[in-house]
Design a protein around this motif. Structure first.
Motif, short mmCIF file in Angstrom:
data_model
loop_
_atom_site.label_atom_id
_atom_site.label_comp_id
_atom_site.label_asym_id
_atom_site.label_seq_id
_atom_site.Cartn_x
_atom_site.Cartn_y
_atom_site.Cartn_z
N PHE A 9 25.75 134.14 111.59
CA PHE A 9 26.62 135.23 111.17
C PHE A 9 27.73 135.50 112.17
CE2 PHE A 9 27.77 139.72 111.41
CZ PHE A 9 28.29 139.92 110.14
N ALA A 10 27.43 135.42 113.45
CA ALA A 10 28.45 135.72 114.46
C ALA A 10 29.61 134.74 114.38
CB ALA A 10 27.84 135.71 115.86
N ALA A 11 29.31 133.48 114.08
CA ALA A 11 30.35 132.46 113.96
C ALA A 11 30.92 132.38 112.55
CB ALA A 11 29.80 131.10 114.36
N ARG A 12 30.27 133.06 111.58
CA ARG A 12 30.68 133.06 110.17
C ARG A 12 30.68 131.66 109.58
NH1 ARG A 12 30.63 137.72 112.24
NH2 ARG A 12 31.85 139.46 111.40
N THR A 13 29.77 130.80 110.05
CA THR A 13 29.70 129.44 109.54
C THR A 13 28.32 128.86 109.80
OG1 THR A 13 30.86 127.30 109.48
CG2 THR A 13 30.46 128.25 111.65
N LYS A 14 28.05 127.74 109.16
CA LYS A 14 26.81 127.01 109.38
C LYS A 14 27.00 126.08 110.58
CE LYS A 14 25.54 124.46 105.93
NZ LYS A 14 25.04 124.17 104.58
N ARG A 15 26.04 126.11 111.51
CA ARG A 15 26.16 125.30 112.73
C ARG A 15 24.88 124.51 112.96
NH1 ARG A 15 26.62 127.36 117.77
NH2 ARG A 15 25.65 129.40 117.42
N ARG A 16 25.04 123.38 113.62
CA ARG A 16 23.86 122.59 114.01
C ARG A 16 23.08 123.36 115.06
NH1 ARG A 16 22.74 118.04 117.52
NH2 ARG A 16 24.91 118.02 118.20
N PHE A 17 21.79 123.49 114.84
CA PHE A 17 20.96 124.26 115.75
C PHE A 17 20.55 123.41 116.95
CE2 PHE A 17 16.70 125.68 117.15
CZ PHE A 17 17.07 126.91 117.66
N GLU A 18 20.93 123.88 118.12
CA GLU A 18 20.52 123.25 119.37
C GLU A 18 19.94 124.34 120.26
OE1 GLU A 18 23.24 119.82 120.81
OE2 GLU A 18 24.60 121.28 119.89
N PRO A 19 18.64 124.35 120.50
CA PRO A 19 18.04 125.41 121.30
C PRO A 19 18.45 125.33 122.76
CG PRO A 19 16.42 123.72 120.80
CD PRO A 19 17.66 123.36 120.02
N LEU A 20 18.39 126.47 123.42
CA LEU A 20 18.66 126.50 124.86
C LEU A 20 17.72 125.57 125.60
CD1 LEU A 20 19.14 130.35 125.30
CD2 LEU A 20 20.86 128.62 125.84
N ASP A 21 16.46 125.56 125.18
CA ASP A 21 15.44 124.68 125.77
C ASP A 21 14.76 123.95 124.63
OD1 ASP A 21 13.28 123.47 126.94
OD2 ASP A 21 12.37 125.29 127.73
N PRO A 22 15.01 122.63 124.47
CA PRO A 22 14.39 121.88 123.36
C PRO A 22 12.87 121.93 123.38
CG PRO A 22 16.13 120.60 124.41
CD PRO A 22 15.90 121.78 125.29
N GLY A 23 12.29 122.28 124.52
CA GLY A 23 10.84 122.36 124.60
C GLY A 23 10.29 123.72 124.24
N HIS A 24 11.17 124.72 124.03
CA HIS A 24 10.68 126.07 123.76
C HIS A 24 11.75 126.88 123.02
CE1 HIS A 24 8.84 130.05 125.49
NE2 HIS A 24 8.70 129.95 124.18
N VAL A 25 11.58 127.04 121.73
CA VAL A 25 12.52 127.79 120.90
C VAL A 25 12.06 129.25 120.85
CG1 VAL A 25 13.48 128.05 118.58
CG2 VAL A 25 13.10 125.78 119.53
N LYS A 26 13.03 130.17 120.95
CA LYS A 26 12.72 131.60 120.98
C LYS A 26 13.44 132.32 119.85
CE LYS A 26 12.09 131.48 126.00
NZ LYS A 26 12.54 132.02 127.31
N LEU A 27 12.66 133.10 119.08
CA LEU A 27 13.14 133.78 117.88
C LEU A 27 12.74 135.24 117.94
CD1 LEU A 27 13.99 133.98 114.79
CD2 LEU A 27 11.69 133.10 114.28
N TYR A 28 13.69 136.14 117.68
CA TYR A 28 13.41 137.58 117.63
C TYR A 28 13.85 138.12 116.28
CZ TYR A 28 13.21 142.53 118.91
OH TYR A 28 12.91 143.87 118.95
N VAL A 29 12.98 138.91 115.65
CA VAL A 29 13.30 139.53 114.36
C VAL A 29 12.98 141.02 114.44
CG1 VAL A 29 12.75 139.60 111.89
CG2 VAL A 29 12.87 137.40 113.08
N CYS A 30 13.90 141.84 113.93
CA CYS A 30 13.66 143.28 113.90
C CYS A 30 12.54 143.61 112.93
CB CYS A 30 14.94 144.02 113.49
SG CYS A 30 16.25 143.94 114.73
N GLY A 31 11.53 144.33 113.43
CA GLY A 31 10.37 144.65 112.62
C GLY A 31 10.43 146.05 112.03
#
Length: 474
Positions: A9-31
């Protein structure tokens, strides 16, 4: 698996996902804010990001999925005053209800579920950093974020200054330096929950809670932040401002994903319209309803508005009935290279910004293939779509179906139990089937037909096969 692309959403486009650390992906969702039962709209982000977390775990060696519990909020305080029930009792009961309802729609628990009340120290630390960095100030026992101090404020949501003020519904207060400034900390009276702080006894504002909890569990920068479109402004706008200003140079969230609204019969859900439905209302329809509701949610792409209807829920149940009927007939799964390729084909659309409608269509193709291999029919059209020259073994198709359905969180129940639908009459139905079998063995065809017809009137459908007679509810 194919490369993963997500709409940012911030870029307003679809982007290839590249994690900061390929060994550990971090996801946060508002509960949830835990003061009442979860409504249908609350369930949509839970299901959407449950599928995303399952997909990420399939691709990456480690995933940390954090989803918070907001147990400090003026709505909770108001509910306690109205009901006379202690705040702790309200939040504990409502959190338990939320967990039960989300489990019923097939959502796995997040890896981390931070509660706001357990992170007051982190919130105070963030607020102190913002004051020290010149982005917040103390006034009349309040601490406020200075919106003019952050030049990019409004860029995230794409709103003009006038729209920002209108959308925020900000309180007019003489202690504010700017009308758009928002509260980070506010004083509490003797009847309101509060904690000691450098600015007196008080409690945090809503927005600082998520900034503090994501920082505590995922760090200054992490990969994906999710939530509903209704949170873009002011909540996510303010999260960005707080976190970026507290940690200069940090990226905060690198991808922002938002699910669309949920409507009921084409209208925004509202108690005044009489179309306000909780997840618990849906679950009361039967043991099948949680999974059917999950499937209904996934049949619409997560970024689009979704219209809940009773007819749509019935259609989802019918589709699940077909899935489970196929699994009941088809026998054991046999994992092999063909199974792995077919599962990857079904799940490939999820790598294109979580395209669940296409993944579900391909899952139906697998079911069609399995049916063709067990009860007859031509599998050629499906084989052509899958790029296969010849039909695989039925066990491989079942293995692929179960694996792909598992990533979608579907068709994981016992097929016989699903088709029989629970209830207290199973023993009586089995007894009637045994009586019918005895009548058939005695060549008393009229009695056998009578029992079958009587069960049919009760909504029980019998299927005779080589392995005996099975039954399901119509």
């Amino acid at each position: 698996m194919a490369e993963l692309f997500l709409h940012d959403f911030a870029a307003r486009t679809k982007r290839r996902f590249e994690p900061l650390d390929p060994g550990h992906v971090k996801l946060y969702v508002c509960g949830p804010t835990v003061y009442d039962l979860a409504h249908l709209g609350n369930a949509r982000p839970v299901v959407v990001f449950d599928v995303l977390a399952r997909l990420l775990r399939r691709i990456y060696p480690r995933v940390t999925y954090a989803r918070n519990i907001t147990d400090i909020d003026d709505k909770i305080n108001a509910r306690a005053r109205e009901s006379g029930e202690p705040i702790g009792a309200i939040t504990a009961r409502t959190t338990e209800d939320f967990h039960a309802d989300m489990a019923a729609v097939g959502a796995l628990p997040p890896d981390v579920e931070p509660r706001a009340t357990s992170h007051i120290g982190e919130m105070i630390t963030l607020i102190e950093r913002l004051i020290a960095n010149g982005h917040a100030y103390v006034a009349d026992g309040h601490v406020l974020f200075s919106v003019p101090s952050f030049a990019n404020y409004g860029k995230f949501s794409g709103r003009s200054p006038d729209e920002l003020l209108a959308g925020a519904r900000v309180d007019v207060a003489p202690y504010k330096r700017d009308a758009g400034d928002f509260v980070l900390w506010k004083p509490s009276d003797a009847e309101t929950p509060g904690w000691d702080s450098p600015w007196g006894r008080g409690r945090p504002g809503w927005h600082i809670e998520c900034s503090a909890m994501s920082w505590k569990h995922l760090g200054e920068s992490f990969d994906i932040h999710g939530g509903g479109q209704d949170l873009i402004f002011p909540h996510h706008e303010n999260e960005v401002a707080q976190s970026v200003c507290a940690f200069p140079g940090a990226a905060f969230a690198r991808f922002w994903m938002h699910n669309g609204m949920l409507l009921v019969d084409g209208e925004k859900m509202s108690k005044s319209l009489g179309n306000f439905l909780t997840v618990r209302d849906i679950l009361k329809k039967g043991a099948w309803a949680g999974e059917a509701f999950r499937l209904l949610l996934l049949r619409t792409h997560y970024r689009q508005a979704l219209d809940f209807t009773e007819a749509g829920l019935d259609e989802a149940k019918a589709e699940l009935d077909d899935h489970y009927a196929m699994l009941a007939r088809a026998g054991a799964a046999q994992a092999d290279d063909d199974a792995a390729r077919m599962a990857a084909w079904v799940l490939e659309p999820l790598c294109d910004d979580l395209n669940t409608p296409l993944a579900l269509a391909r899952l139906r193709d697998l079911r069609t293939l399995a049916n063709a291999l067990t009860v007859g029919g031509s599998p050629n059209v499906v084989l052509e779509r899958m790029g296969l020259r010849e039909a695989p073994e039925i066990g491989a198709v079942i293995a692929a179906f179960r694996e792909a359905a598992g990533v979608l969180g579907l068709a994981q129940s016992d097929p016989a139990q699903w088709l029989q639908g629970g209830g207290d009459d199973a023993a009586a139905i089995e007894a009637a089937i045994a009586a019918r079998l005895a009548a058939r063995q005695a060549k008393n065809w009229a009695e056998a037909d009578r029992i079958r017809d009587e069960l049919k009137v009760q909504g029980i459908i019998l299927e005779d096969g080589a392995g005996g007679t099975t039954w399901k509810r119509a």
